[in-house]
Design an enzyme around this catalytic site. Sequence first.
Site, mmCIF file in Angstrom:
data_model
loop_
_atom_site.group_PDB
_atom_site.id
_atom_site.type_symbol
_atom_site.label_atom_id
_atom_site.label_comp_id
_atom_site.label_asym_id
_atom_site.label_seq_id
_atom_site.Cartn_x
_atom_site.Cartn_y
_atom_site.Cartn_z
ATOM 1 N N SER A 145 39.521 54.115 2.410
ATOM 2 C CA SER A 145 40.441 53.819 1.307
ATOM 3 C C SER A 145 40.813 55.158 0.674
ATOM 4 O O SER A 145 40.078 56.150 0.831
ATOM 5 C CB SER A 145 39.740 52.941 0.276
ATOM 6 N N TYR A 158 32.227 50.845 -4.732
ATOM 7 C CA TYR A 158 33.282 50.811 -3.709
ATOM 8 C C TYR A 158 33.637 52.228 -3.262
ATOM 9 O O TYR A 158 33.715 52.506 -2.057
ATOM 10 C CB TYR A 158 34.513 50.092 -4.260
#
Length: 257
Positions: A145, A158
């Site tokens: 990401s 995350y």
Amino acid sequence: MKLANRVAIISGGNRGIGLATAKLFCREGARVVITGRDETAGRAALAQLADSAAREPNALFISADVTQNDACQRIVKETIDAFGRLDILFNNAGIILRNRSIEATTEDEWDAMMNTNVKSMFLLSRAALPHLRAAGGGAIVNTSSYLGLVGAPGLAAYSASKGAVINLTRAMALDHARDKIRVNCICPGSVETDMIYTAWQAYGDVDQAARVWSAKHPLGRIASVDEVARLALFLASDDSSFITGAAIPIDGGITAG
Ligand code: NDP
């Protein structure tokens, strides 16, 4: 066709980025195995992939939790049983946990994030590597990401998991280069999937959230799943034959500043 005669496993392939990539891989001639836990979504996804003109099935759905070693072993075994070889692994399954500093994150939440976003790549890659080697080489594409490249408030677990994906990718690329197995990762900005819609719903006003999320990206919008699928195809195909160990942003410029 860029993936003629190739066989691909796509984790998290029953929706979102994984499903869009599965559709593109099939259009490029691959036979594709998609995985996820949700069987209803898996069946619906498979119906979108099935090529009614083909004499043999071109796609398979395997219901499996990729945080579990036996499930990852089963995914690879059933792929080989069905299609006889493996050329591409797209480690794409993932979850997100928002609005959590480290202090607000429970140990179970931390473990779920790491197990889904990182350990699954270790387990599935370990099961797949002997078959990629037996095929004479192959490609592994991992989904990180833009939050693996930069931090953001409320996304500690995350961001940690996606940062780990980037360095796992680099280390694997070095370990397996001599076997002609290339390992790269993609670093998307926001993408139009359930993962983002859930965040927008939690924001309260979905239209306003869409404007806020879009404005964070210099290009002024979020990505379509098809744009991300095209990068996954590039890294899975011979078009990227001299690229390994790369972490490629596809984020509308969000990490350029
Ligand atoms: P979705 O929520 O639409 O899809 C997530 C996929 O992962 C589903 O197929 C889901 O299947 C699967 N999955 C989750 N946990 C497990 C598990 N334990 N075992 C097996 N499969 C699992 O999200 P996206 O398509 O958006 O996300 C795909 C990847 O892209 C993720 O790694 C995500 O972190 C990353 N990403 C997404 C961005 C975005 O803005 N959408 C931005 C940057 C990265 P099921 O629930 O059936 O198990």
